[in-house]
Motif scaffolding. Structure first.
Motif, PDB file in Angstrom:
ATOM      1  N   UNK A   1      -1.614   1.380  -7.949  1.00  0.00           N
ATOM      2  CA  UNK A   1      -2.060  -0.007  -8.117  1.00  0.00           C
ATOM      3  C   UNK A   1      -2.339  -0.306  -9.588  1.00  0.00           C
ATOM      4  N   UNK A   2      -2.818   0.723 -10.293  1.00  0.00           N
ATOM      5  CA  UNK A   2      -3.184   0.542 -11.700  1.00  0.00           C
ATOM      6  C   UNK A   2      -1.965   0.580 -12.627  1.00  0.00           C
ATOM      7  N   UNK A   3      -0.992   1.433 -12.332  1.00  0.00           N
ATOM      8  CA  UNK A   3       0.088   1.706 -13.287  1.00  0.00           C
ATOM      9  C   UNK A   3       1.411   1.028 -12.960  1.00  0.00           C
ATOM     10  N   UNK A   4       1.587   0.543 -11.717  1.00  0.00           N
ATOM     11  CA  UNK A   4       2.847  -0.131 -11.375  1.00  0.00           C
ATOM     12  C   UNK A   4       2.620  -1.637 -11.474  1.00  0.00           C
ATOM     13  N   UNK A   5       3.152  -2.296 -12.508  1.00  0.00           N
ATOM     14  CA  UNK A   5       2.909  -3.735 -12.713  1.00  0.00           C
ATOM     15  C   UNK A   5       3.410  -4.568 -11.530  1.00  0.00           C
ATOM     16  N   UNK A   6       2.559  -5.468 -11.055  1.00  0.00           N
ATOM     17  CA  UNK A   6       2.942  -6.393  -9.999  1.00  0.00           C
ATOM     18  C   UNK A   6       2.831  -5.849  -8.592  1.00  0.00           C
TER      19      UNK A   6
ATOM     20  N   UNK B   1       0.838  -1.198   0.000  1.00  0.00           N
ATOM     21  CA  UNK B   1       0.000   0.000   0.000  1.00  0.00           C
ATOM     22  C   UNK B   1       0.878   1.256   0.000  1.00  0.00           C
ATOM     23  N   UNK B   2       0.794   2.093  -1.022  1.00  0.00           N
ATOM     24  CA  UNK B   2       1.661   3.276  -1.104  1.00  0.00           C
ATOM     25  C   UNK B   2       1.420   4.292   0.016  1.00  0.00           C
ATOM     26  N   UNK B   3       0.211   4.276   0.614  1.00  0.00           N
ATOM     27  CA  UNK B   3      -0.130   5.290   1.621  1.00  0.00           C
ATOM     28  C   UNK B   3       0.272   4.881   3.033  1.00  0.00           C
ATOM     29  N   UNK B   4       0.833   3.684   3.190  1.00  0.00           N
ATOM     30  CA  UNK B   4       1.117   3.184   4.535  1.00  0.00           C
ATOM     31  C   UNK B   4       2.171   4.015   5.252  1.00  0.00           C
ATOM     32  N   UNK B   5       3.251   4.352   4.552  1.00  0.00           N
ATOM     33  CA  UNK B   5       4.297   5.177   5.186  1.00  0.00           C
ATOM     34  C   UNK B   5       3.721   6.536   5.583  1.00  0.00           C
ATOM     35  N   UNK B   6       2.942   7.147   4.684  1.00  0.00           N
ATOM     36  CA  UNK B   6       2.328   8.442   4.993  1.00  0.00           C
ATOM     37  C   UNK B   6       1.399   8.325   6.194  1.00  0.00           C
ATOM     38  N   UNK B   7       0.677   7.205   6.296  1.00  0.00           N
ATOM     39  CA  UNK B   7      -0.212   6.970   7.442  1.00  0.00           C
ATOM     40  C   UNK B   7       0.587   6.919   8.740  1.00  0.00           C
ATOM     41  N   UNK B   8       1.722   6.232   8.718  1.00  0.00           N
ATOM     42  CA  UNK B   8       2.550   6.133   9.915  1.00  0.00           C
ATOM     43  C   UNK B   8       3.229   7.460  10.250  1.00  0.00           C
ATOM     44  N   UNK B   9       3.596   8.213   9.238  1.00  0.00           N
ATOM     45  CA  UNK B   9       4.120   9.574   9.473  1.00  0.00           C
ATOM     46  C   UNK B   9       3.037  10.415  10.146  1.00  0.00           C
TER      47      UNK B   9
ATOM     48  N   UNK C   1       4.407  -8.707  -6.222  1.00  0.00           N
ATOM     49  CA  UNK C   1       5.529  -9.304  -6.939  1.00  0.00           C
ATOM     50  C   UNK C   1       6.851  -8.889  -6.305  1.00  0.00           C
ATOM     51  N   UNK C   2       7.753  -9.813  -6.169  1.00  0.00           N
ATOM     52  CA  UNK C   2       9.032  -9.551  -5.498  1.00  0.00           C
ATOM     53  C   UNK C   2       9.817  -8.469  -6.237  1.00  0.00           C
ATOM     54  N   UNK C   3      10.343  -7.519  -5.461  1.00  0.00           N
ATOM     55  CA  UNK C   3      11.140  -6.438  -6.032  1.00  0.00           C
ATOM     56  C   UNK C   3      10.332  -5.225  -6.448  1.00  0.00           C
ATOM     57  N   UNK C   4       8.999  -5.337  -6.467  1.00  0.00           N
ATOM     58  CA  UNK C   4       8.142  -4.208  -6.837  1.00  0.00           C
ATOM     59  C   UNK C   4       7.742  -3.455  -5.566  1.00  0.00           C
ATOM     60  N   UNK C   5       8.073  -2.165  -5.502  1.00  0.00           N
ATOM     61  CA  UNK C   5       7.776  -1.365  -4.303  1.00  0.00           C
ATOM     62  C   UNK C   5       6.952  -0.142  -4.692  1.00  0.00           C
ATOM     63  N   UNK C   6       6.073   0.317  -3.798  1.00  0.00           N
ATOM     64  CA  UNK C   6       5.254   1.501  -4.094  1.00  0.00           C
ATOM     65  C   UNK C   6       6.074   2.786  -3.967  1.00  0.00           C
ATOM     66  N   UNK C   7       5.549   3.857  -4.550  1.00  0.00           N
ATOM     67  CA  UNK C   7       6.168   5.182  -4.435  1.00  0.00           C
ATOM     68  C   UNK C   7       5.578   5.887  -3.208  1.00  0.00           C
ATOM     69  N   UNK C   8       6.092   5.542  -2.030  1.00  0.00           N
ATOM     70  CA  UNK C   8       5.562   6.097  -0.783  1.00  0.00           C
ATOM     71  C   UNK C   8       5.831   7.591  -0.663  1.00  0.00           C
ATOM     72  N   UNK C   9       6.948   8.047  -1.225  1.00  0.00           N
ATOM     73  CA  UNK C   9       7.323   9.462  -1.109  1.00  0.00           C
ATOM     74  C   UNK C   9       6.263  10.362  -1.735  1.00  0.00           C
ATOM     75  N   UNK C  10       5.648   9.891  -2.813  1.00  0.00           N
ATOM     76  CA  UNK C  10       4.618  10.690  -3.479  1.00  0.00           C
ATOM     77  C   UNK C  10       3.410  10.880  -2.559  1.00  0.00           C
TER      78      UNK C  10
END
Length: 710
Positions: A571-576, A219-227, A581-590
């Motif tokens: 979720x729509x534009x980052x494959x996997x 989930x890309x928003x998880x880091x922002x949620x914890x911040x 999928x292993x090695x695929x990470x969300x853009x949390x900074x955004x």
């Protein structure tokens, strides 16, 4: 001020009280440093945990730096206005209050973002190891808040009242509270918008749409949620309690000063007892600080994850601190007012009853909040059961629980006001009732050090659970952190009960001080609702908390919309990504950037509202301003209690279902409960907590600028 300060403020043995309070404040800061070192020494876990902790730290520090930069511009404008309209020395006091409040929030946030991974690591060995780490992290915040607030206030008091004997001494002291209030208002609003935008976005897209667990690393928003937990529930909450604590001490001091300066003949100004009236709230703060320091050492974790056992362990420090404060208050009252009460045919026990009554009412408000927000009791279980029939009934049940809780809280406040007023009369005679109410507020917050420690523990435990999930640790670790986190929701509701209750009593005392300040300048204040200007002001004040709540909730909604769209896009534009999928990470900074930009932009209008409206109304008509303050106090208190308790109830109803009840995680009742929780998020963490600051900001602005209005 027309009365010579020397005649009023020269005491004998009681003149040492501000110095003792200053020493106790420094002791509190020393304890904060000790706990900081203890947390720092704890292991932070594996590389993944350290990485996550560092990302949360970077996001929180970046947000606070930008937030304080924005608030500094507003504070600079207020500084100039105070210097021109009131006195340049008051602007110095204003800056001191603002800077120390910001420093307390920053210090607490720094250690909270350091304690989260360490709590996760300790949770591997069970709650007995994890709870003390989280509490010590919170204790840095608690004693930084109490220590800096009391130390700063005592320095301002000693410099301007005792050492230089300024003619405007108490306007200057009051400006310290206004500085603290400014930071508190924007920190609560800005931090609240940030954390809830991230939380709502993470929950609705992650849990409801994607069907993935809370704090899932996909989930890309998880880091922002914890911040957000740290900038809103630690830094924002710390600034809130800093302001509440300082304001509760200032209120009886200002009430005494303006009573003497404006309401007594010159030959009576140095009457016996005035010094004691000024010193009594400071002495109570001293006793409370020492009691809190002792109580903090008694929080020890057990081996059980049962929330009742954890609650007993966590609240041990608070309960001991309260007991010591009661004993100390009795001693202080008899020491200071024994001879005076005898001469007036009264009893020193009266003011002790006022303070102890305030302390007990604050505790009772917290317990009331616990009843309506803990999953051990029927209100939360009822909301969880209503989730069986969908989100609509979940929301309705939460609104009902919040509204019912207002009735209980209002009854408690009225009991507290009645007891405190009676106590003041017993010691000081017919004119002492309002003073009794004023010191009841400091009774509520005397143990701020340990109360904030317990409150700040909650976000640390919440972050610890997030790190456990994102680092993909054994489920047994998350079980421990979930038990700690569930308790944290209840401790937060308890602290909000203390803060809102003290706000009502402090605002009442400050309102009376405002009335006396107006009279001192040759004016008069009418509260006759038959006068059209008072009637108009009353309705403006009654509507203002609703406008403030609407603006802040709308701000969360807009910021959350941007967050939801960003999470969906990734979720729509980052494959996997969604599939993990292993090695695929969300853009949390955004996502962190979206919450930061939105919250800073959205906090300006509601924050400025609290300062600008009373200034505009006050310069037009003082009676209308009196009506405004009265109307805002009543509706603001009720709205704050309603929102805080409804939000807490929705949150714990969701956690109750996640524990395996009513279908557990992923079920339709769980999805309905998540919707209820997202409705409650801005209630309990943005609009509700900021409401009590709104009340005091408006009252203290009116008091500081009273001479200009007249």
């Amino acid at each position: 001020m027309p009365v010579c300060p020397t005649r009023i403020y020269r005491g004998e043995t009681v003149s040492a009280v501000p110095y003792l309070a200053l020493i106790s404040a420094l002791a509190g800061l020393g304890l904060a440093a000790y706990y900081y070192k203890a947390v720092e020494a704890a292991p932070a876990g594996n590389d993944r945990m350290v990485f996550l902790m560092t990302e949360i730290q970077k996001g929180a520090k970046a947000f606070l730096k930008r937030e304080y930069t924005w608030v500094a511009a507003f504070a600079a404008a207020m500084l100039v206005l105070i210097a021109i309209v009131v006195t340049p020395l008051a602007s110095i006091s204003y800056v001191i209050g603002a800077v120390l409040s910001a420093a307390a929030g920053y210090a607490g946030m720094t250690v909270a973002t350091m304690a989260n991974a360490r709590t996760t690591e300790a949770a591997k060995a069970g709650p007995g190891k994890a709870l003390p780490v989280a509490f010590r992290g919170g204790a840095v915040m608690g004693f930084a808040v109490a220590g800096l607030a009391l130390a700063g206030l005592m320095l301002v008091y000693l410099v301007f009242v005792v050492w230089t004997e300024s003619d405007d001494a108490f306007e200057i002291v009051t400006a310290y509270g206004l500085g603290a209030s400014t930071i508190a208002l924007f920190s609560r609003v800005g931090g609240g918008i940030y954390t809830k935008a991230a939380d709502v976005g993470a929950d609705l897209v992650g849990k409801v749409e994607a069907g993935i667990p809370e704090d899932d690393p996909r989930n890309p928003a998880t880091i922002a949620d914890n911040v957000g937990d740290n900038v809103g529930d630690v830094a924002g909450m710390g600034a809130d309690l800093f302001e509440s604590y300082a304001g509760s001490i200032i209120a009886p001091i200002a009430l005494t000063a303006f009573s003497v300066a404006g309401g007594l003949a010159a030959e009576d100004a140095g009457r016996e007892g005035t010094v004691e009236l000024l010193m009594f709230p400071i002495a109570i703060a001293f006793i409370g600080m020492i009691a809190s320091i002792i109580g903090s050492f008694l929080v020890k974790g057990g081996d059980s994850t049962d929330s009742k056992a954890l609650s007993r362990a966590l609240h041990m420090g608070t309960n001991v601190a309260m007991g010591l404060t009661v004993v100390g208050t009795l001693g202080i009252a008899f020491w200071m007012f024994g001879d005076i009460a005898d001469a007036a045919d009264g009893t020193p026990l009266g003011l002790a009853v006022s303070v102890i009554g305030g302390l007990l009412v604050g505790w009772a408000l917290g317990k009331t909040a616990e009843f309506y927000t803990s999953d051990h009791y029927n209100p939360v279980k009822k909301i969880a059961a209503q989730s069986e029939t969908g989100p609509a009934t979940t929301v309705l049940a939460g609104i009902s629980a919040g509204m019912i809780s207002v009735a209980s809280s209002v009854a408690l406040i009225l009991i507290g006001v009645g007891v405190a007023y009676w106590g003041g009369e017993q010691t000081l005679g017919p004119d002492g009732g309002i003073y009794g109410i004023a010191v009841a507020a400091i009774g509520m917050l005397a143990t701020t050090g340990v109360v904030v420690s317990v409150d700040a523990y909650g976000p640390i435990a919440d972050n610890a659970g997030g790190i456990a999930e994102m680092a993909e640790l054994d489920p047994s670790v998350r079980e421990v952190t979930d038990a700690l986190d569930s308790l944290g929701n209840t401790t937060a509701a308890v602290a909000k009960g203390f803060a809102v209750g003290s706000a009502a009593l402090t605002a009442l005392a400050l309102f009376k001080s405002f009335e006396l300040a107006v009279a001192q300048e040759g004016g008069s204040l009418s509260l006759n609702v038959g006068d059209v200007d008072v009637f108009i002001g009353l309705f403006i004040g009654a509507g203002l908390p609703f406008l403030f709540a609407a603006l802040t909730i709308d701000a969360v909604g807009r910021a959350a919309t941007a967050m939801i769209e960003e999470v969906r896009r990734q979720f729509r534009e980052i494959p996997g990504l969604r599939e993990g999928k292993e090695g695929v990470v969300p853009d949390s900074a955004r996502c962190v950037a979206i919450s930061t930009e939105a919250s800073l932009k959205e906090m300006i209008v509601p924050g400025a509202l609290a300062v600008v409206v009373p200034l505009v109304v006050g310069f037009i008509d003082v009676d209308a301003l009196g009506g405004l303050l009265a109307g805002a106090l009543v509706t603001g208190f009720a709205l704050a209690i309603f929102m805080a308790n409804a939000g807490g109830a929705w949150d714990n109803a969701k956690k109750y279902i996640e524990a395996g009840n009513h279908g557990g995680k992923g079920s339709d009742p769980h999805k309905a409960a998540v919707v209820g929780d997202t409705v409650g998020d801005p209630f309990k963490d943005t609009s509700g907590p900021a409401m009590n600051i709104l009340l005091k900001v408006m009252t203290i602005v009116s008091l500081v600028f009273a001479s200009a209005f007249v």
